[in-house]
Design a protein around this motif. Structure first.
Motif, PDB file in Angstrom:
ATOM      1  N   LEU A 199      -1.152  -4.894  -7.692  1.00 18.66           N
ATOM      2  CA  LEU A 199      -1.005  -4.424  -6.317  1.00 18.66           C
ATOM      3  C   LEU A 199      -2.200  -4.862  -5.467  1.00 18.66           C
ATOM      4  CD1 LEU A 199       0.488  -2.633  -4.220  1.00 18.66           C
ATOM      5  CD2 LEU A 199      -0.904  -0.726  -5.044  1.00 18.66           C
ATOM      6  N   MET A 200      -3.397  -4.669  -6.003  1.00 20.43           N
ATOM      7  CA  MET A 200      -4.602  -5.055  -5.261  1.00 20.43           C
ATOM      8  C   MET A 200      -4.629  -6.569  -4.997  1.00 20.43           C
ATOM      9  SD  MET A 200      -6.042  -2.221  -4.639  1.00 20.43           S
ATOM     10  CE  MET A 200      -6.114  -0.522  -5.227  1.00 20.43           C
ATOM     11  N   PHE A 201      -4.216  -7.337  -5.980  1.00 18.64           N
ATOM     12  CA  PHE A 201      -4.195  -8.792  -5.802  1.00 18.64           C
ATOM     13  C   PHE A 201      -3.191  -9.179  -4.711  1.00 18.64           C
ATOM     14  CE2 PHE A 201      -2.244 -12.908  -6.743  1.00 18.64           C
ATOM     15  CZ  PHE A 201      -3.366 -13.729  -6.733  1.00 18.64           C
ATOM     16  N   ASP A 202      -2.000  -8.585  -4.785  1.00 17.33           N
ATOM     17  CA  ASP A 202      -0.978  -8.910  -3.780  1.00 17.33           C
ATOM     18  C   ASP A 202      -1.443  -8.533  -2.391  1.00 17.33           C
ATOM     19  OD1 ASP A 202       0.605  -9.848  -5.788  1.00 17.33           O
ATOM     20  OD2 ASP A 202       1.966  -8.120  -5.844  1.00 17.33           O
ATOM     21  N   GLN A 203      -2.155  -7.425  -2.285  1.00 16.17           N
ATOM     22  CA  GLN A 203      -2.701  -7.038  -0.988  1.00 16.17           C
ATOM     23  C   GLN A 203      -3.754  -8.029  -0.509  1.00 16.17           C
ATOM     24  OE1 GLN A 203      -2.840  -4.508   1.648  1.00 16.17           O
ATOM     25  NE2 GLN A 203      -0.719  -4.798   1.021  1.00 16.17           N
ATOM     26  N   ALA A 204      -4.593  -8.473  -1.449  1.00 22.16           N
ATOM     27  CA  ALA A 204      -5.680  -9.389  -1.090  1.00 22.16           C
ATOM     28  C   ALA A 204      -5.157 -10.725  -0.570  1.00 22.16           C
ATOM     29  CB  ALA A 204      -6.587  -9.617  -2.296  1.00 22.16           C
ATOM     30  N   VAL A 205      -4.023 -11.177  -1.116  1.00 24.80           N
ATOM     31  CA  VAL A 205      -3.477 -12.472  -0.688  1.00 24.80           C
ATOM     32  C   VAL A 205      -2.487 -12.305   0.458  1.00 24.80           C
ATOM     33  CG1 VAL A 205      -3.805 -13.485  -2.970  1.00 24.80           C
ATOM     34  CG2 VAL A 205      -1.607 -12.426  -2.408  1.00 24.80           C
ATOM     35  N   GLY A 206      -2.357 -11.087   0.974  1.00 26.07           N
ATOM     36  CA  GLY A 206      -1.528 -10.871   2.151  1.00 26.07           C
ATOM     37  C   GLY A 206      -0.035 -10.805   1.898  1.00 26.07           C
ATOM     38  N   ALA A 207       0.370 -10.337   0.731  1.00 29.87           N
ATOM     39  CA  ALA A 207       1.802 -10.240   0.426  1.00 29.87           C
ATOM     40  C   ALA A 207       2.479  -9.257   1.370  1.00 29.87           C
ATOM     41  CB  ALA A 207       1.999  -9.779  -1.016  1.00 29.87           C
ATOM     42  N   ASP A 208       3.742  -9.530   1.675  1.00 30.69           N
ATOM     43  CA  ASP A 208       4.526  -8.646   2.528  1.00 30.69           C
ATOM     44  C   ASP A 208       4.695  -7.283   1.845  1.00 30.69           C
ATOM     45  OD1 ASP A 208       7.549  -7.647   3.318  1.00 30.69           O
ATOM     46  OD2 ASP A 208       6.485  -8.583   4.996  1.00 30.69           O
ATOM     47  N   ALA A 209       4.717  -6.213   2.645  1.00 32.40           N
ATOM     48  CA  ALA A 209       4.819  -4.860   2.084  1.00 32.40           C
ATOM     49  C   ALA A 209       6.055  -4.689   1.220  1.00 32.40           C
ATOM     50  CB  ALA A 209       4.819  -3.831   3.219  1.00 32.40           C
ATOM     51  N   LEU A 252       3.540   5.926  -0.057  1.00 36.57           N
ATOM     52  CA  LEU A 252       2.307   5.155   0.121  1.00 36.57           C
ATOM     53  C   LEU A 252       2.562   3.658   0.302  1.00 36.57           C
ATOM     54  CD1 LEU A 252      -0.068   6.975  -2.415  1.00 36.57           C
ATOM     55  CD2 LEU A 252       0.271   7.378   0.037  1.00 36.57           C
ATOM     56  N   LEU A 253       3.385   3.067  -0.556  1.00 36.78           N
ATOM     57  CA  LEU A 253       3.627   1.624  -0.417  1.00 36.78           C
ATOM     58  C   LEU A 253       4.282   1.272   0.919  1.00 36.78           C
ATOM     59  CD1 LEU A 253       4.662   0.524  -4.027  1.00 36.78           C
ATOM     60  CD2 LEU A 253       2.471   0.228  -2.866  1.00 36.78           C
ATOM     61  N   PRO A 254       5.268   2.035   1.394  1.00 40.29           N
ATOM     62  CA  PRO A 254       5.829   1.701   2.717  1.00 40.29           C
ATOM     63  C   PRO A 254       4.818   1.808   3.854  1.00 40.29           C
ATOM     64  CG  PRO A 254       7.369   3.075   1.495  1.00 40.29           C
ATOM     65  CD  PRO A 254       6.086   3.055   0.706  1.00 40.29           C
ATOM     66  N   MET A 255       3.717   2.541   3.645  1.00 41.22           N
ATOM     67  CA  MET A 255       2.704   2.660   4.695  1.00 41.22           C
ATOM     68  C   MET A 255       2.065   1.323   5.021  1.00 41.22           C
ATOM     69  SD  MET A 255       0.841   6.268   3.635  1.00 41.22           S
ATOM     70  CE  MET A 255      -0.564   5.924   4.696  1.00 41.22           C
ATOM     71  N   PHE A 256       2.071   0.397   4.051  1.00 46.11           N
ATOM     72  CA  PHE A 256       1.449  -0.903   4.311  1.00 46.11           C
ATOM     73  C   PHE A 256       2.219  -1.682   5.372  1.00 46.11           C
ATOM     74  CE2 PHE A 256      -0.465  -0.047   0.162  1.00 46.11           C
ATOM     75  CZ  PHE A 256      -1.786  -0.375   0.441  1.00 46.11           C
ATOM     76  N   ALA A 257       3.509  -1.404   5.501  1.00 46.03           N
ATOM     77  CA  ALA A 257       4.279  -2.070   6.551  1.00 46.03           C
ATOM     78  C   ALA A 257       3.843  -1.586   7.928  1.00 46.03           C
ATOM     79  CB  ALA A 257       5.777  -1.802   6.349  1.00 46.03           C
ATOM     80  N   ASN A 266      -6.861   1.097   8.609  1.00 45.76           N
ATOM     81  CA  ASN A 266      -5.643   1.731   8.110  1.00 45.76           C
ATOM     82  C   ASN A 266      -5.282   1.221   6.724  1.00 45.76           C
ATOM     83  OD1 ASN A 266      -5.423   3.173  10.429  1.00 45.76           O
ATOM     84  ND2 ASN A 266      -3.844   1.888  11.363  1.00 45.76           N
ATOM     85  N   ARG A 267      -5.462  -0.079   6.519  1.00 41.95           N
ATOM     86  CA  ARG A 267      -5.128  -0.671   5.221  1.00 41.95           C
ATOM     87  C   ARG A 267      -6.044  -0.118   4.132  1.00 41.95           C
ATOM     88  NH1 ARG A 267      -5.290  -5.758   2.646  1.00 41.95           N
ATOM     89  NH2 ARG A 267      -7.012  -6.422   3.946  1.00 41.95           N
ATOM     90  N   VAL A 268      -7.336   0.030   4.432  1.00 45.42           N
ATOM     91  CA  VAL A 268      -8.295   0.578   3.471  1.00 45.42           C
ATOM     92  C   VAL A 268      -7.929   2.019   3.134  1.00 45.42           C
ATOM     93  CG1 VAL A 268     -10.684   1.298   3.141  1.00 45.42           C
ATOM     94  CG2 VAL A 268     -10.182  -0.959   4.108  1.00 45.42           C
ATOM     95  N   LEU A 269      -7.495   2.786   4.124  1.00 45.69           N
ATOM     96  CA  LEU A 269      -7.088   4.175   3.891  1.00 45.69           C
ATOM     97  C   LEU A 269      -5.890   4.233   2.941  1.00 45.69           C
ATOM     98  CD1 LEU A 269      -7.385   7.181   4.579  1.00 45.69           C
ATOM     99  CD2 LEU A 269      -5.840   6.797   6.512  1.00 45.69           C
TER     100      LEU A 269
END
Length: 460
Positions: A199-209, A252-257, A266-269
């Protein structure tokens, strides 16, 4: 209380019929034949009025099949006379009681349906102009007695089967919580960490929510939903872990959208909340494992796979899970082709080595939530959780090709190439697990008899 034998039950049924004149028998049977469709419809109307029963009977295929079965039951039980061989009819009632226990229909609801059926059938007998006075009284007494006798046999069978299922359920629960506690704890902690890292890796590379990995579908999530939650059933920690998994995936995961990369704060939160949820799950998981000790009952001695003992419990549990979650599961019935020749040519030690290596391949190729059974001899069964038929067929083909390429080790550094036949079936909503099991077995039989080394899909 000792169980009454089928022979004794048949004799009791026979005594009920012995005092009834043939003319009354004929009128009762005629009414049963004439009104079988209406009586079956009335019975299921009463049953479907109950919310508990409706979940078992809502499947269209179940309704079609059961309606026809009910019609046949009505004509069968009222066709018997004092000179009839009643053992097959008694056996039918025993079978029905076992099915009711297997799919979990409460016996009191079946008895309520039978009471409504008696009332409607008695009304039909009273309206028959050929039955008057004493004959009407005899006909009523027989109709009520026949249905009561059938229900008594079903209820006795239901009680016995339910007791067996309850004992197996508890034994499986104890087995589930205790198999290799130390290694299982570390494996599941590692699986949880692997999900978090992905999950952290996908977030780091900007993967879609929408592409972020769901915890419930991860290796850890599948294991906990299908095994861990059952093993630790009733504990506060298990409930908290299930709630946490749902919160991660649904909140929580839908919050990234809603927190694009430009809104870094917001993303860090969101990430911190996910991290806290993961830590909480790991903590509660450690608490659960710390409460239990190791127990080995229910495992095949040679392969260390599950044996047949817990198959009914696991299948019933997965059917309930599928009904609640609107998901599916699939079965792979597997047989090693020409295995007898291995024992005959190389000896039983070689055969044991082949079975152990086969078990290792199946285990290494499956997910944490899947179940693998050794059914006996060279037969295995793989239960694929959260899997549809198409994916199960692909998995079966993958296994078939993998084993075809495998060099099986034998004593004295010999090797051997083997193949497997596989029958595949997917649960289609039917509440009786024997149905999907029979479909997989029938498909395996056809695979073996059509040349082996192939995958065959089960038929409805």
């Amino acid at each position: 209380m000792p169980k009454i034998s089928p022979e004794q039950l048949a004799r009791e049924w026979g005594r009920l019929l012995a005092v009834v004149p043939n003319g009354v028998h004929e009128r009762i049977y005629l009414q049963a034949q004439t009104h079988q469709v209406a009586l079956a419809s009335y019975f299921y109307e009463q049953m479907l009025g109950d919310a508990v029963v409706s979940q078992f009977l809502s499947h269209e295929q179940v309704q079609e099949r059961l309606h026809g079965s009910m019609q046949r039951w009505i004509t069968t039980v009222f066709s018997a006379r004092s000179d009839t061989d009643l053992l097959p009819i008694v056996a039918q009632q025993i079978h029905i009681g076992e099915v009711h226990a297997r799919i979990g229909i409460p016996v009191h609801l079946v008895l309520r349906g039978a009471r409504c059926l008696k009332e409607r059938f008695v009304d039909l007998l009273h309206a028959d102009p050929e039955l008057q006075g004493e004959q009407a009284h005899i006909a009523t007494r027989l109709a009520v007695g026949v249905i009561d006798t059938a229900m008594e046999i079903m209820s006795q069978t239901y009680s016995s089967a339910n007791d067996r299922n309850s004992r197996a359920e508890e034994a499986y629960r104890l087995f589930s919580v205790s198999q290799h506690v130390g290694s299982e704890r570390e494996r599941q902690r590692a699986a949880l960490l692997a999900w978090e890292n992905q999950l952290m890796f996908d977030q780091a590379v900007g993967a879609d929510a929408a592409q972020l990995p769901r915890l419930g579908s991860s290796e850890f999530g599948l294991w906990f939903r299908h095994k861990g939650a059952h093993a630790f059933h009733g504990s506060t920690e298990a409930t908290m872990i299930l709630d946490a998994i749902d919160r991660v995936d649904e909140v929580l995961l839908p919050m990234f959208a809603l927190a694009p990369a430009s809104l870094q704060a917001n993303r860090v939160l969101c990430l911190r909340e996910l991290r806290d949820a993961t830590k909480s799950i790991a903590y509660h998981l450690d608490c659960l494992f710390a409460q239990n000790n190791e127990l080995e009952a229910g495992r095949d001695v040679l392969t260390r796979l599950l044996n047949r003992k817990f198959l009914p419990v696991v299948l019933s549990k997965e059917i309930n899970f599928s009904r609640q979650r609107k998901s599916s599961f699939a079965l792979l019935a597997i047989d090693i082709d020409h295995f007898k020749q291995v024992n005959d040519r190389y000896g039983h030690e070689a055969g044991d080595m082949v079975l152990q290596q086969m078990a290792a391949i199946l285990t290494n190729s499956s997910r944490g939530g899947d179940y693998i059974f050794r059914m006996g001899g060279e037969e295995f069964l793989v239960l694929l959780v959260d899997t549809k038929l198409g994916d199960a067929i692909k998995m079966a083909e993958k296994l078939r090709k993998l084993i075809e390429r495998e060099a099986f080790r034998l004593p004295q550094d010999h090797t051997l190439h083997l193949t497997i036949s596989v029958g595949v079936a997917a649960h289609n909503g039917h509440p009786d697990y024997q149905r999907v099991l029979r479909q997989a077995d029938d498909a395996l039989y056809r695979a073996k008899n059509s040349g082996r080394n192939r995958v065959i899909q089960g038929e409805d």
